[in-house]
Each structure stands twice: as C-alpha cells, then as structure tokens.
Design a protein around this motif. Structure first.
Motif, PDB file in Angstrom:
ATOM      1  N   LYS A 266      81.616  57.117  20.335  1.00  0.00           N
ATOM      2  CA  LYS A 266      80.406  57.933  20.153  1.00  0.00           C
ATOM      3  C   LYS A 266      79.168  57.294  20.784  1.00  0.00           C
ATOM      4  O   LYS A 266      78.222  58.003  21.114  1.00  0.00           O
ATOM      5  N   GLY A 267      79.162  55.991  20.920  1.00  0.00           N
ATOM      6  CA  GLY A 267      77.999  55.336  21.506  1.00  0.00           C
ATOM      7  C   GLY A 267      78.195  54.910  22.949  1.00  0.00           C
ATOM      8  O   GLY A 267      77.285  54.337  23.559  1.00  0.00           O
ATOM      9  N   LEU A 268      79.369  55.210  23.504  1.00  0.00           N
ATOM     10  CA  LEU A 268      79.715  54.714  24.840  1.00  0.00           C
ATOM     11  C   LEU A 268      78.780  55.235  25.924  1.00  0.00           C
ATOM     12  O   LEU A 268      78.264  54.465  26.741  1.00  0.00           O
ATOM     13  N   VAL A 269      78.561  56.532  25.976  1.00  0.00           N
ATOM     14  CA  VAL A 269      77.786  57.130  27.067  1.00  0.00           C
ATOM     15  C   VAL A 269      76.350  56.613  27.055  1.00  0.00           C
ATOM     16  O   VAL A 269      75.782  56.278  28.098  1.00  0.00           O
ATOM     17  N   PHE A 270      75.757  56.510  25.870  1.00  0.00           N
ATOM     18  CA  PHE A 270      74.378  56.056  25.757  1.00  0.00           C
ATOM     19  C   PHE A 270      74.235  54.618  26.241  1.00  0.00           C
ATOM     20  O   PHE A 270      73.368  54.297  27.061  1.00  0.00           O
ATOM     21  N   ARG A 271      75.096  53.738  25.751  1.00  0.00           N
ATOM     22  CA  ARG A 271      74.967  52.327  26.124  1.00  0.00           C
ATOM     23  C   ARG A 271      75.315  52.101  27.591  1.00  0.00           C
ATOM     24  O   ARG A 271      74.684  51.276  28.264  1.00  0.00           O
ATOM     25  N   ALA A 272      76.285  52.830  28.096  1.00  0.00           N
ATOM     26  CA  ALA A 272      76.595  52.702  29.521  1.00  0.00           C
ATOM     27  C   ALA A 272      75.395  53.120  30.364  1.00  0.00           C
ATOM     28  O   ALA A 272      75.093  52.498  31.392  1.00  0.00           O
TER      29      ALA A 272
END
Length: 352
Positions: A266-272
C-alpha cells in the motif's frame, strides 16, 4: 526505444489526464508554455477536491490538529494539497499563513511529538517555496543533525537499549526500545519518511554540499543493514513517561521479505515516487526492482493499470504513509485508473 517509450507515455498523459496530473507534469518536467500552465492551474484550482482539502486545514494549531490520521489534521490536508502541487497562497489564507509561521517561531521541541509537529509544518512550508527564516532553519538544521548521525559509527551502532527504568506496558512487550539518547533533545536522530519526503522535494534547491549530505543519508537508508531494522524502529517514551510506538521509519517496501507483506504494498508507489526524485545509486537499484514489479501491470508498451492495493485513497489515513494517492482522475472509469497508474509508473521509470 526507452526514450521513445517515455515520450509516448508523456504524450498520452498530457492528452488524456485531468488538470492535476498535467500540472504536476508541467512542474516536474518543465514543459508547456506559460499560458498553458496558467490556464491549467486555474482549471485545477476550481476542482471540488481542492476546495474540500483546503477546508480541512485546521485553524486551531496544536499537537492534536497537526499530527494524526484524521483527514482534518494538518499533515494530511496540507500534504494532499502539496501532492496536487499548489502554491502556498492557494493552500492557506493570509491569516492561516501568519498563524502557522507564528507557531514555528514560538513553539519548542518539548518532546519527540512536539518536535515532529514543528518539523512537519516547517518542511511543508519549505516545499511550497516559503522562505521564512525559521522554517528554513528547522529544515537545514535537521539535514545537518541527521547527516551527523549517519556519519557517526557510535550512534549508528547504539540505536536500541535492552531496558529502561520505566516498565514497558504489556501491550508493547517484545518491541525494541529506542535509545533515549537519540531523542533527548526532542528531535529523533533517526531517518524518518518525513526526511525522505522533504529532501526529495528540495533536492534541486539544495547546494552541492547539502546534496552530498542527502546522498550520505540515502546511502545509509538504502543499505540492507538499515532495511533489516524493525519497521517503525520501536518504542519511545515521552516527557510524561508515556510509551509510544514510533513508526515513520524510512523503510523501502519490497526491499526484503519482511517488507513485502500486503501492508507495504500500500505504501510502495508513494515511497518509490519520493526516492525517484533523488540521484542516488543505491536507491536506484531498488527503484529498478520496483519498476519490474510495476511491469506486471502493463496493459501495452507504455501504459499501466495498478490494482487497488497499490493505489490507495483511504479516508482518515496518513498522507505520508502513501494512503492518499488520488490525483482527481475518475477511478470509477477504467481510463481514470490507467491514467493515474501510468503517471506514477512514469515517475519511477528511471531507466526509460
């Protein structure tokens, strides 16, 4: 071929996306005429979602209104408007702006959460281009102190302690205890997602020495030793002897097995997206692996359609945990999801 893929993707987004994504593309890639940018920005400001998030900015300033998961907390409402790329005069009224700057001037780092609240306000202001001396000093001082930490072997090797005088509540048994020396002044001398957020947005504005310091910090974060530390670090104790599970560590989703559960998807796209702004060799290796994950969701040679778990827009949840990824496309329509997915993939596609 890779350059052509990016060109096709950018052309697709400019022709099909709504004003928010177009505005972000104008900003990030320095494209479009002044007339196009102005007209598009005015169109974006008229969106109901912009008015909604502006209305949620709290007028009362306190720890409980600045930090928290509620959409009406400063960190989420202001954060969402930062995500849209708004100028500060289009986020805050003149009165709100004065009062938040006044808060920065009179508030102190009484404990770890008072410090964090102050840092969030200062860093968000700086990202908008606000150059108030107090806000700038808070952010630059944080860069210096965090760089000192990652360059100090004695501090790096003493992040945790085995015990403290105060007993850990039963609900938190098994959690690691963060060395109180690392937050004795209120400031937590460990990398947080807040740091990656502000440094990634200000990287182009930093001077060469500051960029070098950011590079050292990201090298520390992108190392497997750091990524093997417990997510969220562990427990801290406030001035009132209350225990808190800290959270907010700068871990990179899918870096290893323990960071590959559904929660981290769930947090992958934001942190990437944050790490993609930084010119760092060690984090670039991780970004390449993230893009390989994105490739599973390609629908043609340049467009993507991510599943819902990668693209959360969750009410009353933390912006800095990547839970508010909506960019005002209509996700109920298939094309809306494709546009937003393709935009985020475009940011992370560092090789193409």
């Amino acid at each position: 071929m890779l350059a052509n893929r990016r060109k096709k993707r950018l052309q697709y987004l400019m022709e099909n996306a709504g004003p928010t994504i177009r505005h972000l593309l104008f900003q990030r890639f320095d494209i479009g005429s002044n007339e196009e940018r102005t007209s598009n920005y005015e169109e974006m400001l008229a969106l109901p979602e912009v008015a909604k998030w502006r209305s949620l900015i709290p007028n009362e300033i306190s720890a409980s209104t600045l930090l928290g998961s509620n959409d009406g907390c400063f960190e989420n409402a202001f954060g969402k408007l930062l995500q849209f790329g708004l100028a500060i005069e289009d986020i805050l009224t003149a009165k709100q702006r004065r009062e938040y700057l006044r808060y920065l001037e009179v508030s102190t780092n009484d404990d770890i959460y008072a410090w964090l609240a102050r840092y969030v306000v200062a860093s968000y202001f700086c990202i908008t281009g606000e150059v108030h001396p107090t806000a700038v000093t808070i952010v630059t001082d944080r860069l210096q102190s965090l760089h000192s930490f990652v360059r100090s072997p004695s501090q790096r090797h003493n992040i945790f302690v085995d015990s403290l005088h105060a007993k850990l509540p039963k609900a938190y048994e098994g959690r690691k205890l963060i060395n109180p020396g690392l937050y004795a002044s209120g400031e937590l001398c460990l990398p947080l997602v807040h740091d990656v957020f502000v440094f990634s947005h200000l990287y182009e504005q930093f001077d060469n020495e500051q960029r070098r310091q950011v590079g050292d910090i990201i090298d520390f974060i992108a190392d497997k030793k750091y990524q093997s530390i417990d997510y969220g670090y562990g427990m801290v104790r406030s001035n009132k002897n209350k225990w808190h599970a800290m959270g907010w560590s700068a871990h990179m989703p899918l870096f290893n097995e323990q960071l590959s559960t559904a929660y981290f998807h769930k947090g992958l796209v934001f942190r990437a997206g944050l790490f993609s702004r930084l010119r760092n060799q060690k984090s670039s290796k991780w970004l390449a692996s993230v893009f390989n994950t994105f490739e599973k969701f390609k629908i043609d040679d340049f467009r993507f359609s991510f599943p819902g778990e990668l693209m959360p827009e969750t009410p009353n949840s933390y912006y800095l945990n990547g839970r508010h990824l909506g960019l005002n496309e209509n996700r109920r329509q298939k094309e809306g999801r494709i546009i937003e997915s393709t935009y985020y993939a475009h940011l992370v596609d560092i090789d193409g």
